[in-house]
Each structure stands twice: as structure tokens, then as C-alpha cells.
Write a protein that holds these residues in place. Structure first.
Motif, PDB file in Angstrom:
ATOM      1  N   ASN A   1     -36.533  52.096  -7.154  1.00  0.00           N
ATOM      2  CA  ASN A   1     -36.165  50.605  -7.367  1.00  0.00           C
ATOM      3  C   ASN A   1     -34.831  50.504  -6.876  1.00  0.00           C
ATOM      4  O   ASN A   1     -33.669  50.647  -7.600  1.00  0.00           O
ATOM      5  CB  ASN A   1     -36.246  50.469  -8.738  1.00  0.00           C
ATOM      6  CG  ASN A   1     -37.681  50.134  -9.399  1.00  0.00           C
ATOM      7  OD1 ASN A   1     -38.180  51.190  -9.894  1.00  0.00           O
ATOM      8  ND2 ASN A   1     -38.199  49.135  -9.376  1.00  0.00           N
ATOM      9  N   TYR A   2     -34.646  49.926  -5.585  1.00  0.00           N
ATOM     10  CA  TYR A   2     -33.346  50.035  -5.089  1.00  0.00           C
ATOM     11  C   TYR A   2     -33.332  48.636  -3.962  1.00  0.00           C
ATOM     12  O   TYR A   2     -34.409  48.258  -3.549  1.00  0.00           O
ATOM     13  CB  TYR A   2     -32.956  51.302  -4.249  1.00  0.00           C
ATOM     14  CG  TYR A   2     -34.103  51.290  -3.059  1.00  0.00           C
ATOM     15  CD1 TYR A   2     -35.030  51.765  -2.981  1.00  0.00           C
ATOM     16  CD2 TYR A   2     -33.259  51.043  -1.860  1.00  0.00           C
ATOM     17  CE1 TYR A   2     -35.837  51.624  -1.853  1.00  0.00           C
ATOM     18  CE2 TYR A   2     -34.069  50.834  -0.479  1.00  0.00           C
ATOM     19  CZ  TYR A   2     -35.335  51.409  -0.714  1.00  0.00           C
ATOM     20  OH  TYR A   2     -36.105  51.351   0.440  1.00  0.00           O
TER      21      TYR A   2
ATOM     22  N   GLU B   1     -33.328  52.179 -12.785  1.00  0.00           N
ATOM     23  CA  GLU B   1     -34.577  53.009 -13.317  1.00  0.00           C
ATOM     24  C   GLU B   1     -34.979  52.401 -14.435  1.00  0.00           C
ATOM     25  O   GLU B   1     -34.232  51.767 -15.401  1.00  0.00           O
ATOM     26  CB  GLU B   1     -33.971  54.172 -13.747  1.00  0.00           C
ATOM     27  CG  GLU B   1     -33.657  55.396 -12.625  1.00  0.00           C
ATOM     28  CD  GLU B   1     -33.092  56.582 -13.165  1.00  0.00           C
ATOM     29  OE1 GLU B   1     -32.762  57.541 -12.242  1.00  0.00           O
ATOM     30  OE2 GLU B   1     -33.071  57.049 -14.473  1.00  0.00           O
TER      31      GLU B   1
ATOM     32  N   ALA C   1     -34.793  44.960  -6.360  1.00  0.00           N
ATOM     33  CA  ALA C   1     -34.644  46.309  -6.712  1.00  0.00           C
ATOM     34  C   ALA C   1     -35.798  46.492  -7.955  1.00  0.00           C
ATOM     35  O   ALA C   1     -36.732  47.443  -7.776  1.00  0.00           O
ATOM     36  CB  ALA C   1     -33.273  46.782  -7.299  1.00  0.00           C
ATOM     37  N   ALA C   2     -35.690  45.510  -8.803  1.00  0.00           N
ATOM     38  CA  ALA C   2     -36.712  45.785 -10.200  1.00  0.00           C
ATOM     39  C   ALA C   2     -38.028  45.594  -9.555  1.00  0.00           C
ATOM     40  O   ALA C   2     -39.102  46.190 -10.144  1.00  0.00           O
ATOM     41  CB  ALA C   2     -36.350  44.377 -11.110  1.00  0.00           C
TER      42      ALA C   2
ATOM     43  N   GLY D   1     -39.295  46.515  -6.844  1.00  0.00           N
ATOM     44  CA  GLY D   1     -39.636  47.550  -5.832  1.00  0.00           C
ATOM     45  C   GLY D   1     -39.833  46.716  -4.453  1.00  0.00           C
ATOM     46  O   GLY D   1     -40.861  47.481  -3.481  1.00  0.00           O
TER      47      GLY D   1
END
Lengths: 338, 169
Positions: free
Chosen positions: A225-226, A249, A324-325, A327
Motif C-alpha cells: 500500500n504505497y 500498513e 495507497a489504501a 493498492g
């Protein structure tokens, strides 16, 4: 170009010895920034010490589960290194968001950290600049400051640090390894670059007779997740107006660990512990992301032409954390922002 | 330029010229150069290899792109003395005998230029791009060719030419 003497360093100790012996000497590795600044008469070293042949070109696994990146690993090799691509894709993405393929082939890891601002007035030797000539004043504060900083500025300087790679390294909690006459030491990445305060000509806490030997990454890579989301005036090959490196995370919809670093907004990659604390333990929702953005930007201050950056940064933070969340990291080739 | 202040630097002894050995387009070449000579100036001014162009001379336009040890770089930001022992390929070295390199032929086939000044850099950069093997789609070609500016705006045809050359074995 200017006149200078050219020598090669035979090893790290020799490089440190040679730079300590001559106050006009500078190291050169990739040269992409230094040569340019010499042509512009902004930098005028009397001697260049070529460190490009030193054996600092490997990426090695550490006992702690992280990676140690040699200071002379070219930016492109690092971005495409299989261990970086798998375990630290945020870093790979940030590197590929910067410069051009040619420059990334030349530029070194250590040099990327030490590159200097692209403030127009820093480059223009006909104008005052406290960074170039301490005590002469800052032309940007009342000048064309669209590209300039909104956080951590001082009355002496509102320049930004131009690196993309460093924004990801800050988010990842990297460590910079340096060697000097007194031996080796390690500097936490967030402490490596300085705010301008009253001495904007001092950009890092590296001493003049020290050399960067490596950058170390801890095990935590936020590979699931970034994102690295860079907003700029054209789609490629331009410096950031605002960029955001985000790593999360997640556990059952809640944020267990969060990293948030911004580029293009300050004299150094900008991290704010309170914004990251506001994310931990919370649901990964736009409302949570927005609160973190508000916290991070609570002391943001715009100038005549860059006030828009405050709103832009807030929205970019929310968008980056959303990517990020979910993916769905930002693609550095297909630029549509989703 | 007139507006530039002369750099305030102490008197530095005029350096000895430095011997530099390069393999340029397959030819072993010995040069004796002042340390400030860029690879671009070594090629153009010392070897008459004027195919490589000086555009901005600041690493912003890509006209000076050549291959050093197979990797594309901006020769305007590279000191020749630092490349002692390297293998350099310029636009003059891409054709084999009288047969054009597939990229050269593709640029002709697609009319991928107007004034032509950026073309040697575009072609050397594209040769590096193909060797790297990271670009598959047109989006990826555009992104990884962004270091080469074409002021005539021939980009659509440049991308088409590179795609044609990539399809060849």
C-alpha cells in the motif's frame, strides 16, 4: 567553463584526505548538477576529486532485513533493481518520476541527496541570493515564487529541495552513512537535510570533509500500500509543484502504520509526525486522510505566486493516501490520476 | 553571457592536459584534453564528430545524447576525462557499413523530424531505450523519451518510428 584541477580518489579514505587538504576541492560523481552549476558560475570549485570509480556501486541485503545502497549506484540502476522494485516500489516510482532517462543513468544515489535547489534566483548570478552569496538577500520572497516553498521557510530563503528520490527515502525512514576524518557515522534521513533558517547556504548536515558512502533502508517497505504522486506543470521531466510519498500498513480496514512525506513544498523532504499519528489506528477513509492533510499543512504559508500550493498539497495528500489504501499506486508512464 | 559575473576564484595554475583514451564508434582514440572539456565538446571540437548536437548545454534538451558503455547519457554534462577507457557510440556509429540502423530507417519512414536538430539525440536515446527494454506501450515510450525535446513537435512520428524499430528483432 571555469578552470579547475582534476584528480581521482583511489579509495574512500583517500577521497576524505584529499578534500580535507584543499578548501576549494569538491567531489564529483555523476556530475549532472555540479557541472551545470559550474557552467552557470554558481559553483566554482578549484579542484574536482573524481569519486566515480570508488567501489560503492552495490545494493546489499542487511542483517536487519533491509538494504544498503552504495552511494555510487546510478539512479536508474536503483529504480530497476529487482529488490527495490519488489520491496520498495515507492522508492522505484519516486526515482522514475524525476529527471530523464539520460540523467538517471548518470546521477548517483549520494549525489541525488546533495543536489541543489532549482530556484531561478539561485541560478541567476545577477540577482541577490542568500544561498549563493550569504547576506545578499532573497530575491524569491518578493519575486517569481510559484515553484517555491510553503513550509519551513525563513526570511532568508524560500527555496525547495528538488529531489523526488529523497521524498521516498524520507518516508521510508532511510539512514545515510557517511565517512570523514573521524571515521564513519550514520545520519537519520530526516536529519540529513536542513531547513533554511538563517543559513540557507548550509543545506545538509554533511560536513565539508565527509563523503556519503551508502543509504540504508530498513526492512519495512510498504510494498502493498504505497504511492508516489507527483503534480507538475507538464507530465514528465519537470520538477514537482507538490509530490507525495505515501505508505500504509492496513489491518481490517484500520491504518496500523502510516508514512507521509512531501516534496516541492520545503527546503527538505517534509514529514510531520503529528499527521502520521493522526492516521494510525483510524479507518482508511477520505475524512481521515483530510484530517492528516490539515494537520500537516497547519502552518503552511504561501507567497504571492504559490498560495495555490497549499490547497494543491491538501488534495494531493488525500489522493495519494487514497491510492495507497486502495493498492492502486500512481503509474509513472500512464499519467491519468485516478 | 554579459549578465554573468565573473566567478570570484583564486588563480589556479593552468592544468596539464590529461590523456584520455576512448573507443569511439569502434575506433580507439587518444586525446589530450583540459579537464573542463565535456564529452560533447571532445566529440565535436576535437574529433569533428559534429553529428552530436549542442542544444541547451545544460542537460535539459537531450540533443547531445550519446551512448557510453551502451547507456544513454547527456554528453554536455559529462567530463571527458572522467570517461577514460569508455566505449562511446554516437549517431555516426550506428549504421553498419552502408546499412542504416533500424532506428535511422524508421525515422525516415515515419518522417520523424522537421528541422532535424534534435534527431541524432532522439535516435541515440531511442537506441538506449530499446536496450533497456523497459518501454512496451506508446505511453511508456513517451515517458522514457521525455529527456529529448523536439521544438518542431514531431513527437507522434518519433513515437511511431521507435515503435517500428522496437518490433524488429
Amino acid at each position: 567553463m571555469i578552470n579547475f584541477q582534476y584528480v581521482r580518489a583511489s579509495d574512500v579514505a583517500d577521497a576524505v584526505r584529499q578534500v580535507a587538504a584543499d578548501p576549494g576541492a569538491r567531489f564529483i560523481a555523476g556530475g549532472t548538477n555540479l557541472i551545470d552549476l559550474m557552467k552557470e558560475h554558481v559553483e566554482h570549485p578549484t579542484k574536482l576529486i573524481d569519486i566515480s570509480r570508488l567501489p560503492l556501486k552495490t545494493v546489499d541485503e542487511t542483517a536487519q532485513g533491509g538494504l544498503r545502497i552504495g552511494a555510487l549506484v546510478p539512479n536508474s540502476d536503483l529504480a530497476y533493481h529487482p529488490l527495490i522494485a519488489q520491496r520498495y516500489p515507492m522508492l522505484a516510482s519516486a526515482i522514475l518520476a524525476g529527471a530523464s532517462a539520460q540523467l538517471r543513468n548518470m546521477a548517483s544515489t549520494g549525489g541525488n541527496l546533495l543536489q541543489r535547489t532549482r530556484c531561478y534566483y539561485f541560478y541567476d548570478t545577477a540577482t541577490p541570493c542568500n544561498k549563493r552569496e550569504p547576506g545578499t538577500g532573497c530575491s524569491a520572497i518578493t519575486g517569481l515564487n510559484r515553484m517555491h516553498a510553503i513550509l519551513g521557510t525563513s526570511e532568508a530563503c524560500i527555496a525547495t529541495h528538488p529531489s523526488d528520490m529523497c521524498v521516498a527515502l524520507a518516508a521510508l525512514d532511510a539512514t545515510v552513512h557517511v565517512a570523514g576524518p573521524a571515521g564513519e557515522r550514520a545520519i537519520a534521513f530526516v536529519d540529513f537535510h536542513r531547513l533554511p533558517e538563517k543559513a540557507p547556504h548550509r543545506e545538509t548536515n554533511l560536513q565539508r570533509n565527509e563523503i556519503v558512502t551508502a543509504v540504508e533502508l530498513p526492512a519495512r517497505g510498504f510494498a502493498a500500500n504505497y504511492t508516489y504522486l507527483k503534480i507538475r506543470d507538464r507530465l514528465s521531466y519537470a520538477f514537482a509543484l507538490v509530490s507525495v510519498a505515501a505508505g500504509l500498513e492496513l489491518e481490517g480496514g484500520l491504518i496500523k502504520e502510516a508514512r507521509l512525506a512531501l516534496g516541492g513544498v520545503a527546503h527538505k523532504p517534509w514529514r510531520d509526525p503529528s499527521a502520521e499519528a493522526a492516521l494510525r489506528g483510524q479507518a482508511a477513509t477520505p475524512a481521515t486522510f483530510s484530517r492528516a492533510g490539515d494537520l500537516l499543512l497547519r502552518e503552511a504559508k504561501g507567497f504571492e505566486h504559490n498560495t495555490f500550493k497549499i490547497d494543491l498539497a491538501r488534495r494531493t495528500i488525500v489522493r495519494a493516501l487514497t491510492q495507497a489504501a486502495a493498492g492502486t499506486p500512481q503509474s509513472q508512464s500512464e499519467k491519468k490520476i485516478r | 553571457m554579459a549578465r554573468k559575473k565573473a566567478a570570484a576564484q583564486p588563480t589556479i595554475p593552468r592544468p596539464e592536459k590529461i590523456a584520455v583514451a576512448l573507443i569511439i564508434n569502434g575506433v580507439e582514440t587518444q586525446l589530450s584534453l583540459a579537464p573542463w572539456t565535456t564529452l560533447l565538446d571532445a566529440l565535436r571540437d576535437h574529433l569533428d564528430l559534429t553529428g552530436t548536437k549542442k542544444g541547451c548545454d545544460h542537460g535539459q534538451c537531450g540533443a547531445c545524447t550519446v551512448l557510453v558503455d551502451g547507456r544513454r547519457i547527456n554528453s554536455c554534462l559529462m567530463l571527458a576525462v572522467m570517461q577514460d577507457g569508455a566505449t562511446v557510440t554516437t549517431i555516426e556509429g550506428l549504421a553498419v557499413d552502408s546499412r542504416l540502423h533500424p532506428l535511422q530507417q524508421a525515422f525516415i519512414d515515419h518522417d520523424a523530424f522537421q528541422c532535424g536538430y534534435c534527431t541524432p539525440g532522439q535516435i541515440c536515446s531511442a537506441a538506449g531505450l530499446i536496450t533497456e527494454g523497459k518501454a512496451k506501450s506508446a505511453d511508456e515510450i513517451r515517458e522514457l523519451m521525455s529527456g529529448n525535446i523536439c521544438r518542431c513537435g514531431a513527437y507522434p512520428n518519433i513515437v511511431a518510428a521507435i515503435q517500428q524499430a522496437m518490433e524488429q528483432p
